[in-house]
Motif scaffolding. Structure first.
Motif, short mmCIF file in Angstrom:
data_model
loop_
_atom_site.label_atom_id
_atom_site.label_comp_id
_atom_site.label_asym_id
_atom_site.label_seq_id
_atom_site.Cartn_x
_atom_site.Cartn_y
_atom_site.Cartn_z
N MET A 1 0.85 -1.19 0.00
CA MET A 1 0.00 0.00 0.00
C MET A 1 0.88 1.24 0.00
SD MET A 1 -2.96 1.12 2.74
CE MET A 1 -1.79 1.33 4.06
N SER A 2 0.53 2.23 -0.80
CA SER A 2 1.30 3.47 -0.84
C SER A 2 1.06 4.28 0.42
CB SER A 2 0.88 4.29 -2.07
OG SER A 2 -0.50 4.59 -2.02
N THR A 3 1.94 5.24 0.67
CA THR A 3 1.84 6.06 1.88
C THR A 3 0.54 6.85 1.88
OG1 THR A 3 4.24 6.27 1.97
CG2 THR A 3 2.95 7.86 3.22
N ILE A 4 -0.15 6.87 3.01
CA ILE A 4 -1.38 7.65 3.15
C ILE A 4 -0.99 9.08 3.47
CG2 ILE A 4 -3.56 7.89 4.38
CD1 ILE A 4 -3.33 4.93 5.16
N LYS A 5 -1.36 9.99 2.60
CA LYS A 5 -1.02 11.40 2.79
C LYS A 5 -2.12 12.09 3.60
CE LYS A 5 1.70 11.56 -1.47
NZ LYS A 5 2.96 11.46 -0.70
N ILE A 6 -1.71 12.71 4.70
CA ILE A 6 -2.66 13.22 5.68
C ILE A 6 -2.55 14.73 5.84
CG2 ILE A 6 -3.34 13.11 8.11
CD1 ILE A 6 -2.10 10.25 8.11
N ALA A 7 -3.70 15.38 5.99
CA ALA A 7 -3.75 16.81 6.34
C ALA A 7 -4.38 16.93 7.72
CB ALA A 7 -4.57 17.59 5.32
N ILE A 8 -3.89 17.89 8.51
CA ILE A 8 -4.46 18.16 9.82
C ILE A 8 -4.96 19.60 9.83
CG2 ILE A 8 -4.05 18.29 12.30
CD1 ILE A 8 -1.70 16.34 11.90
N ALA A 9 -6.25 19.78 10.10
CA ALA A 9 -6.84 21.12 10.17
C ALA A 9 -7.30 21.37 11.60
CB ALA A 9 -8.01 21.23 9.20
N ASP A 10 -6.61 22.25 12.30
CA ASP A 10 -6.93 22.58 13.69
C ASP A 10 -6.26 23.91 13.99
OD1 ASP A 10 -6.52 22.58 16.75
OD2 ASP A 10 -7.86 20.87 16.44
N ASP A 11 -6.94 24.77 14.72
CA ASP A 11 -6.37 26.10 14.95
C ASP A 11 -5.33 26.12 16.07
OD1 ASP A 11 -8.52 25.56 16.63
OD2 ASP A 11 -9.00 27.66 16.96
N TYR A 12 -5.08 24.97 16.70
CA TYR A 12 -4.04 24.90 17.73
C TYR A 12 -2.83 24.15 17.22
CZ TYR A 12 -6.86 27.12 21.24
OH TYR A 12 -7.57 28.07 21.93
N ALA A 13 -1.74 24.88 17.08
CA ALA A 13 -0.51 24.29 16.54
C ALA A 13 0.00 23.17 17.43
CB ALA A 13 0.57 25.37 16.38
N ILE A 14 -0.18 23.32 18.75
CA ILE A 14 0.32 22.28 19.65
C ILE A 14 -0.42 20.97 19.45
CG2 ILE A 14 -1.24 22.89 21.57
CD1 ILE A 14 1.14 22.35 23.45
N PHE A 15 -1.71 21.05 19.11
CA PHE A 15 -2.49 19.83 18.84
C PHE A 15 -2.03 19.21 17.52
CE2 PHE A 15 -6.21 17.64 17.03
CZ PHE A 15 -6.46 16.73 18.05
#
Length: 215
Positions: A1-15
């Motif tokens: 399986m190829s690498t799953i490319k992920i995006a994270i949308a959250d207004d807290y950088a620490i999270f």
């Protein structure tokens, strides 16, 4: 399986940072995009291929609900996992109806988060107990779930104390000095208030306090 490319949308950088560190330990996953709100996310998607998005619901500007609708309209192949503090059935149902493929709470353990990512990427959806319960309730009641961030709110004595001092226009440093907490702890309580009450900023907290006779 190829690498799953992920995006994270959250207004807290620490999270975002915490999620990124955990997910990047899995060689089958790669966090390729971060965004502080829906607008930044959509701008990033125009430049970067993404398979799965971990989406917070409450963000300044374009929130997660509106971003989910836009992504569903323009990027049908992308899978969306809502990751939020809100466990109300109305939020679960609404997000699933408008295009989310899974719904997790922010205190989900790393194993479940990775499990959800694999599931939505390979099978399209991930159904945990939270989603199953909400879907069953909707079937039984045939209800029309309309989510709102304004729900019954119970504040602790400490949260009420900080809210009242915020309404007195005191800074985090001043509040901390008065109630013997660090400014960082005060900011943490303030953010918890924002999340609980369902407002966007300090002005919203003050308005809530006025409307509810807290000051």
């Amino acid at each position: 399986m190829s690498t799953i490319k992920i995006a994270i949308a959250d207004d807290y950088a620490i999270f975002r940072d915490g999620l990124k560190v955990g997910l990047n330990q899995d060689k089958a996953m790669e966090v390729v995009l971060e965004a502080g709100n829906g607008t930044e996310l959509l701008d990033g998607l125009a430049q970067q291929k993404v398979d799965v998005i971990l989406m917070d619901l409450r963000m300044p500007g374009m929130d997660g609900m509106e971003a989910t609708k836009q992504i569903k309209k323009h990027y049908e192949h992308i899978r969306i996992i809502a990751v939020t503090l809100h466990d109300e059935d109305s939020f679960v149902i609404h997000l699933m109806e408008i295009g989310a493929h899974a719904y997790l709470l922010k205190d989900a353990n790393p194993v479940e988060i990775r499990e959800a990512i694999y599931a939505v990427h390979l099978n399209g959806y991930y159904f945990n107990d939270l989603v199953n319960k909400a879907l069953l309730k909707k079937i039984i009641t045939k209800g029309n779930f309309k989510p709102t961030f304004k729900h019954k709110i119970e504040l602790s004595e400490r949260e009420l104390e900080v809210l009242q001092l915020i309404c007195d226009e005191k800074t985090a440093i001043e509040i901390g000095t008065e109630i013997f907490l660090s400014p960082r702890s005060v900011e943490g309580i303030k953010q918890r208030l924002i999340d609980k009450i369902g407002v966007r900023n300090t002005a919203g907290l003050v308005l809530f306090a006025v409307k509810n006779g807290l000051i």
